[in-house]
Motif scaffolding. Sequence first.
Motif, PDB file in Angstrom:
ATOM      1  N   ARG A 127       0.881  -1.017   0.413  1.00  0.00           N
ATOM      2  CA  ARG A 127       0.135  -0.140  -0.215  1.00  0.00           C
ATOM      3  C   ARG A 127       0.938   1.503  -0.107  1.00  0.00           C
ATOM      4  N   GLN A 128       2.255   1.430   1.190  1.00  0.00           N
ATOM      5  CA  GLN A 128       2.628   2.187   0.606  1.00  0.00           C
ATOM      6  C   GLN A 128       3.639   2.251  -0.181  1.00  0.00           C
ATOM      7  N   LEU A 129       3.687   1.424  -1.387  1.00  0.00           N
ATOM      8  CA  LEU A 129       4.216   1.593  -2.451  1.00  0.00           C
ATOM      9  C   LEU A 129       3.661   2.561  -3.706  1.00  0.00           C
ATOM     10  N   ALA A 130       2.226   1.770  -3.733  1.00  0.00           N
ATOM     11  CA  ALA A 130       0.753   2.584  -4.094  1.00  0.00           C
ATOM     12  C   ALA A 130       0.697   4.219  -3.942  1.00  0.00           C
ATOM     13  N   TRP A 131       1.270   3.916  -2.678  1.00  0.00           N
ATOM     14  CA  TRP A 131       0.621   5.385  -2.286  1.00  0.00           C
ATOM     15  C   TRP A 131       2.626   6.188  -3.385  1.00  0.00           C
ATOM     16  N   ARG A 132       3.533   5.906  -3.241  1.00  0.00           N
ATOM     17  CA  ARG A 132       4.770   6.416  -3.824  1.00  0.00           C
ATOM     18  C   ARG A 132       4.179   6.217  -5.818  1.00  0.00           C
ATOM     19  N   ASP A 133       3.372   5.596  -6.028  1.00  0.00           N
ATOM     20  CA  ASP A 133       3.200   5.389  -7.430  1.00  0.00           C
ATOM     21  C   ASP A 133       2.039   6.827  -7.608  1.00  0.00           C
ATOM     22  N   PHE A 134       0.882   6.984  -6.743  1.00  0.00           N
ATOM     23  CA  PHE A 134      -0.280   7.931  -6.683  1.00  0.00           C
ATOM     24  C   PHE A 134       0.416   8.978  -6.778  1.00  0.00           C
ATOM     25  N   HIS A 135       1.605   9.697  -6.527  1.00  0.00           N
ATOM     26  CA  HIS A 135       1.680  10.954  -6.059  1.00  0.00           C
ATOM     27  C   HIS A 135       2.884  11.356  -7.455  1.00  0.00           C
ATOM     28  N   HIS A 136       3.715   9.979  -7.665  1.00  0.00           N
ATOM     29  CA  HIS A 136       3.843  10.759  -8.929  1.00  0.00           C
ATOM     30  C   HIS A 136       2.938  10.549 -10.531  1.00  0.00           C
ATOM     31  N   GLN A 137       1.218   9.975 -10.399  1.00  0.00           N
ATOM     32  CA  GLN A 137       0.715  10.192 -11.270  1.00  0.00           C
ATOM     33  C   GLN A 137       0.378  11.131 -11.272  1.00  0.00           C
ATOM     34  N   VAL A 138       0.278  12.066 -10.227  1.00  0.00           N
ATOM     35  CA  VAL A 138      -0.630  13.386  -9.304  1.00  0.00           C
ATOM     36  C   VAL A 138       0.356  14.265 -10.453  1.00  0.00           C
ATOM     37  N   LEU A 139       1.542  14.337 -10.276  1.00  0.00           N
ATOM     38  CA  LEU A 139       2.560  14.908 -10.412  1.00  0.00           C
ATOM     39  C   LEU A 139       2.744  14.712 -12.181  1.00  0.00           C
ATOM     40  N   ALA A 140       2.595  13.997 -12.762  1.00  0.00           N
ATOM     41  CA  ALA A 140       2.552  13.542 -14.211  1.00  0.00           C
ATOM     42  C   ALA A 140       1.391  14.288 -14.816  1.00  0.00           C
ATOM     43  N   ALA A 141       1.010  14.633 -14.535  1.00  0.00           N
ATOM     44  CA  ALA A 141      -0.466  15.145 -15.003  1.00  0.00           C
ATOM     45  C   ALA A 141      -0.927  17.245 -14.010  1.00  0.00           C
ATOM     46  N   ARG A 142      -0.133  16.921 -12.628  1.00  0.00           N
ATOM     47  CA  ARG A 142      -0.359  18.189 -12.594  1.00  0.00           C
ATOM     48  C   ARG A 142       1.194  18.901 -12.620  1.00  0.00           C
ATOM     49  N   PRO A 143       2.119  18.716 -13.108  1.00  0.00           N
ATOM     50  CA  PRO A 143       3.689  19.047 -13.089  1.00  0.00           C
ATOM     51  C   PRO A 143       4.051  20.587 -12.161  1.00  0.00           C
ATOM     52  N   ALA A 144       2.979  21.383 -12.373  1.00  0.00           N
ATOM     53  CA  ALA A 144       3.354  22.427 -12.006  1.00  0.00           C
ATOM     54  C   ALA A 144       2.997  22.864 -10.140  1.00  0.00           C
ATOM     55  N   ALA A 145       2.560  21.257  -9.431  1.00  0.00           N
ATOM     56  CA  ALA A 145       2.906  20.535  -8.235  1.00  0.00           C
ATOM     57  C   ALA A 145       3.804  20.742  -7.290  1.00  0.00           C
ATOM     58  N   ALA A 146       4.279  21.121  -8.949  1.00  0.00           N
ATOM     59  CA  ALA A 146       5.959  21.396  -7.816  1.00  0.00           C
ATOM     60  C   ALA A 146       6.576  22.276  -7.222  1.00  0.00           C
ATOM     61  N   HIS A 147       6.071  23.271  -7.500  1.00  0.00           N
ATOM     62  CA  HIS A 147       6.244  24.758  -6.872  1.00  0.00           C
ATOM     63  C   HIS A 147       4.767  25.091  -6.200  1.00  0.00           C
ATOM     64  N   ARG A 148       2.994  25.064  -7.375  1.00  0.00           N
ATOM     65  CA  ARG A 148       2.989  25.558  -6.401  1.00  0.00           C
ATOM     66  C   ARG A 148       1.513  24.409  -5.530  1.00  0.00           C
ATOM     67  N   ASP A 149       0.175  25.157  -5.404  1.00  0.00           N
ATOM     68  CA  ASP A 149      -0.773  24.869  -4.358  1.00  0.00           C
ATOM     69  C   ASP A 149      -1.591  23.737  -5.297  1.00  0.00           C
ATOM     70  N   TYR A 150      -1.375  22.629  -4.869  1.00  0.00           N
ATOM     71  CA  TYR A 150      -2.684  21.524  -6.245  1.00  0.00           C
ATOM     72  C   TYR A 150      -4.859  21.833  -5.646  1.00  0.00           C
ATOM     73  N   ARG A 151      -4.230  22.540  -4.550  1.00  0.00           N
ATOM     74  CA  ARG A 151      -5.465  22.976  -4.063  1.00  0.00           C
ATOM     75  C   ARG A 151      -5.084  24.306  -2.871  1.00  0.00           C
ATOM     76  N   THR A 152      -5.369  25.181  -3.620  1.00  0.00           N
ATOM     77  CA  THR A 152      -5.346  26.679  -2.969  1.00  0.00           C
ATOM     78  C   THR A 152      -6.030  26.996  -1.828  1.00  0.00           C
ATOM     79  N   ARG A 153      -5.608  26.853  -0.842  1.00  0.00           N
ATOM     80  CA  ARG A 153      -6.528  27.223   0.459  1.00  0.00           C
ATOM     81  C   ARG A 153      -6.525  29.306   0.822  1.00  0.00           C
ATOM     82  N   GLY A 154      -5.644  29.758   0.203  1.00  0.00           N
ATOM     83  CA  GLY A 154      -5.131  31.340   0.156  1.00  0.00           C
ATOM     84  C   GLY A 154      -4.541  31.821   1.205  1.00  0.00           C
ATOM     85  N   ASP A 155      -3.878  30.254   1.742  1.00  0.00           N
ATOM     86  CA  ASP A 155      -3.093  30.584   2.602  1.00  0.00           C
ATOM     87  C   ASP A 155      -1.704  32.228   2.494  1.00  0.00           C
ATOM     88  N   ARG A 156      -1.723  32.991   3.323  1.00  0.00           N
ATOM     89  CA  ARG A 156      -0.633  34.215   3.505  1.00  0.00           C
ATOM     90  C   ARG A 156       0.190  33.346   5.287  1.00  0.00           C
TER      91      ARG A 156
END
Length: 456
Positions: free
Chosen positions: A265-294
């Motif tokens: 299951r932990q190895l699947a978590w690792r794969d999960f993050h890779h598929q998120v980043l592959a689809a949303r490369p900007a998540a390396a530096h930008r909020d995947y879901r912004t919360r309006g944080d200051r």
Amino acid sequence: MSVSIALFTGDLRLHDNPSLRGASGSADQVVPLFVVDHAIRDTGFPTPNRAAFLAGCLADLDARLRRTGARLAVRTGDVTEQVREVAAEAGAEQVHIAAGVSGYAQRREERLRRALESDGRLLVVHEAVVTAVAPGAVTPQGKDHYAVFTPYFRRWAEQGVRAPLPAPRRIPGARVRYGSLPSPSSLAAGTPSPTLPEGGETAARRRLGRWLDGPLEGYADGHDDLPGDLTSRLSPYLHFGCLSAAELVHRALALGGAGADAFVRQLAWRDFHHQVLAARPAAAHRDYRTRGDRWRADADEIDAWRAGRTGYPIVDAAMRQLRQEGWMHNRARLLAASFLTKTLYADWRTGARHFQELLVDADVANNQLNWQWAAGTGTDTRPNRVLNPLTQAQRFDPDGSYVRRYVPELAGIPGSAVHRPWRLPAAERAALEYPEPIVDLDVAAARFRRARGLDD
């Protein structure tokens, strides 16, 4: 005689290496090649810890290749230019490489393809080997990636994992200028952490064998136990490709049991993050879901966190383990990240950069997206949860053994009292040379709730 090049990137191993197998099967002779990529070096990614580990990986890879009849050729510079030069020198018709996951890796492949085609040569791209299941292989209907882990894991388990390939016994090497193996200091300036793990496939397989023979059985119940440390500590070897995630899945499931299921299951978590980043490369530096944080930027508090001087022993032990070993227990990572982003309310990118500097296993997908998960800007379905370091310490380090291992100032404090040194008598407290807490937990929790608009 025909010649192919096997270009090593994130797959520094002989076992389960499709590109090495492909190169060996397509030609009479093979040039195993690694390029110290200036583009990656200039990003600051090669830190002293990763440089030392990488140097060990390459030395071990060369030694293992020599036993098959080949050697590792090493070049430094632009990948495309260096591969073209080696291909011309060897008369290679094909270059074999594992598919990249990151945006940079995909751009590198495209540049290589165009350059080699202009030279009358072929780039052969094999299945990505960074993950057990390739990013994009499992997607929800009408979308390019899963944003929640549980449904992803169900599909991931149904998908199945490809069978790993055995290591080739014989690789006829071609004659080229092989170059010198890099030293740690040639890859990055600075002194590495004092107790780094040993790099390379040999050390990886030795550690894997020991872990599968015993500790795996207790992993389901013990993987969060800080002093017991029943984690595999295989993450650096997965990051550098000294081990195959696909092989780990198969070997764990072959043993069976709750521990194997939890580890997979932990190895699947690792794969999960890779598929998120592959689809949303900007998540390396930008909020995947912004919360309006200051985010706050208190330099003194952030420096105290980095140094392991926050006054909260469990957090400080985690940060000192990181500096000492270039690695940190998985539960400690969550505690340290929650403390920075929610208790101190500092930007998750600040923490991600610090981890990137010291962690041997810090890849963009798992480092950045785990930080976003902890900060509540990522895929966590409970984005506003705050991990209280005192209750977490009582649960996962009940007798204080983990703290005493990494915070020597507190070594003489018995039992769980080590987690609240400010409650000691004044004379004992003054002799500790340990800081007072830099923030009140209740005040910090109220501040975070206000910042996220949870009290409205």
